[in-house]
Design a protein around this motif. Structure first.
Motif, PDB file in Angstrom:
ATOM      1  N   PHE A   1      30.064  22.328 -86.309  1.00 25.43           N
ATOM      2  CA  PHE A   1      29.587  23.714 -86.354  1.00 25.43           C
ATOM      3  C   PHE A   1      30.234  24.563 -87.439  1.00 25.43           C
ATOM      4  O   PHE A   1      29.847  25.716 -87.634  1.00 25.43           O
ATOM      5  N   GLY A   2      31.226  24.021 -88.139  1.00 25.77           N
ATOM      6  CA  GLY A   2      31.872  24.793 -89.196  1.00 25.77           C
ATOM      7  C   GLY A   2      33.012  25.653 -88.686  1.00 25.77           C
ATOM      8  O   GLY A   2      33.421  25.577 -87.524  1.00 25.77           O
ATOM      9  N   ASN A   3      33.523  26.517 -89.571  1.00 23.26           N
ATOM     10  CA  ASN A   3      34.731  27.288 -89.290  1.00 23.26           C
ATOM     11  C   ASN A   3      34.526  28.498 -88.396  1.00 23.26           C
ATOM     12  O   ASN A   3      35.472  28.981 -87.788  1.00 23.26           O
ATOM     13  N   LYS A   4      33.311  29.014 -88.326  1.00 22.96           N
ATOM     14  CA  LYS A   4      33.076  30.333 -87.736  1.00 22.96           C
ATOM     15  C   LYS A   4      33.722  30.515 -86.370  1.00 22.96           C
ATOM     16  O   LYS A   4      34.392  31.510 -86.115  1.00 22.96           O
ATOM     17  N   PHE A   5      33.523  29.570 -85.471  1.00 27.06           N
ATOM     18  CA  PHE A   5      34.104  29.680 -84.135  1.00 27.06           C
ATOM     19  C   PHE A   5      35.105  28.561 -83.826  1.00 27.06           C
ATOM     20  O   PHE A   5      35.669  28.536 -82.730  1.00 27.06           O
ATOM     21  N   ALA A   6      35.312  27.655 -84.786  1.00 28.67           N
ATOM     22  CA  ALA A   6      36.199  26.514 -84.539  1.00 28.67           C
ATOM     23  C   ALA A   6      37.626  26.960 -84.240  1.00 28.67           C
ATOM     24  O   ALA A   6      38.297  26.382 -83.374  1.00 28.67           O
ATOM     25  N   TRP A   7      38.089  27.991 -84.938  1.00 28.42           N
ATOM     26  CA  TRP A   7      39.469  28.416 -84.727  1.00 28.42           C
ATOM     27  C   TRP A   7      39.649  29.150 -83.401  1.00 28.42           C
ATOM     28  O   TRP A   7      40.760  29.261 -82.885  1.00 28.42           O
ATOM     29  N   PHE A   8      38.532  29.650 -82.822  1.00 28.93           N
ATOM     30  CA  PHE A   8      38.603  30.162 -81.453  1.00 28.93           C
ATOM     31  C   PHE A   8      38.869  29.010 -80.488  1.00 28.93           C
ATOM     32  O   PHE A   8      39.627  29.158 -79.526  1.00 28.93           O
ATOM     33  N   VAL A   9      38.230  27.872 -80.733  1.00 29.49           N
ATOM     34  CA  VAL A   9      38.476  26.681 -79.917  1.00 29.49           C
ATOM     35  C   VAL A   9      39.951  26.288 -80.018  1.00 29.49           C
ATOM     36  O   VAL A   9      40.604  25.997 -79.013  1.00 29.49           O
ATOM     37  N   PHE A  10      40.465  26.277 -81.239  1.00 25.78           N
ATOM     38  CA  PHE A  10      41.865  25.931 -81.491  1.00 25.78           C
ATOM     39  C   PHE A  10      42.794  26.850 -80.696  1.00 25.78           C
ATOM     40  O   PHE A  10      43.692  26.385 -79.974  1.00 25.78           O
ATOM     41  N   ALA A  11      42.560  28.152 -80.814  1.00 23.01           N
ATOM     42  CA  ALA A  11      43.419  29.130 -80.149  1.00 23.01           C
ATOM     43  C   ALA A  11      43.306  29.047 -78.634  1.00 23.01           C
ATOM     44  O   ALA A  11      44.315  29.083 -77.911  1.00 23.01           O
ATOM     45  N   LEU A  12      42.083  28.922 -78.138  1.00 22.90           N
ATOM     46  CA  LEU A  12      41.877  28.878 -76.685  1.00 22.90           C
ATOM     47  C   LEU A  12      42.467  27.614 -76.067  1.00 22.90           C
ATOM     48  O   LEU A  12      42.960  27.644 -74.930  1.00 22.90           O
ATOM     49  N   ASP A  13      42.407  26.491 -76.799  1.00 19.02           N
ATOM     50  CA  ASP A  13      43.018  25.257 -76.296  1.00 19.02           C
ATOM     51  C   ASP A  13      44.524  25.437 -76.103  1.00 19.02           C
ATOM     52  O   ASP A  13      45.114  24.917 -75.149  1.00 19.02           O
ATOM     53  N   ILE A  14      45.157  26.151 -77.022  1.00 15.32           N
ATOM     54  CA  ILE A  14      46.594  26.386 -76.919  1.00 15.32           C
ATOM     55  C   ILE A  14      46.899  27.410 -75.828  1.00 15.32           C
ATOM     56  O   ILE A  14      47.829  27.234 -75.027  1.00 15.32           O
ATOM     57  N   ILE A  15      46.094  28.478 -75.779  1.00 19.77           N
ATOM     58  CA  ILE A  15      46.324  29.539 -74.785  1.00 19.77           C
ATOM     59  C   ILE A  15      46.176  29.012 -73.359  1.00 19.77           C
ATOM     60  O   ILE A  15      46.985  29.332 -72.475  1.00 19.77           O
TER      61      ILE A  15
END
Length: 205
Positions: free
Chosen positions: A52-66
């Motif tokens: 899906f690209g970068n647009k929401f990928a880093w939300f996945v990254f952050a939420l996985d850690i949170i």
């Protein structure tokens, strides 16, 4: 009785919270597509980003850690207060958070590989080991561009560094190392592709 309740609640809460998968939730919510049916089929940050690209990928990254950090904060505090064993509490919660991510009851016990959960765990066990893991992972991603190699090497070094920093109990190292080794096993297809020269490279853009 308090000790038993603490162990049981740490296991259940860590497992259930970590079982919630941001990649699956966001892919369905935003794109109306299930990440498990896209790309490599792995419901994690790397596959989400590739598909899906970068647009929401880093939300996945952050939420996985949170999602992993929540039980670590709670049970690190409670284990410290009642058992004087904060590091052990984090490592214990980390095992069940890892199992929740890899074998989530919410999604038919089919989840991701758990590298971000393990990364979050090491930061809460000993921040110095967390720094080592993060720096090694970032450097390897930038240099060789294989996320699978970067995560496996970084987390093995993080586990070994716990012995150098003298953690409170050898069981802390043992629990964390078991999670790392199982994470490596979950990367078996990546390892095969690396050996065949067909593994996809990771790009920030």
């Amino acid at each position: 009785m308090t000790e038993i309740l603490l162990y049981v609640s740490a296991a259940l809460v860590s497992y259930l919270i970590s079982g919630l998968n941001p990649a699956i939730i966001l892919s369905n919510l935003i794109y109306k597509r299930d990440i498990r049916n896209e790309g490599s089929g792995n419901p994690g940050f790397t596959n989400f980003k590739r598909v899906f690209g970068n647009k929401f990928a880093w939300f996945v990254f952050a939420l996985d850690i949170i999602k992993a950090a929540i039980p670590f904060v709670i049970f690190g505090f409670l284990f410290d207060k009642y058992l004087d064993a904060r590091q052990f509490g984090v490592a214990y919660a980390g095992v069940f958070a890892f199992l929740g991510h890899v074998f989530p009851c919410w999604y038919g016990f089919k989840g991701g590989k758990g590298f971000l959960v393990n990364l979050a765990t090491i930061w809460f066990i000993d921040w110095r080991a967390g720094v080592i893991a993060t720096v090694v992972m970032v450097v390897l991603v930038l240099v060789i561009k294989y996320m699978s190699v970067a995560t496996m090497v970084a987390l093995v070094l993080a586990a070994i560094s716990l012995l150098v920093f003298t953690v409170d109990s050898i069981w802390i190292f043992a629990m964390y190392m078991c999670c790392v080794l199982f994470m490596i096993y979950k990367h078996k297809e990546n390892i095969k592709r690396l050996m065949n020269g067909t593994e996809s490279k990771f790009h920030l853009k």
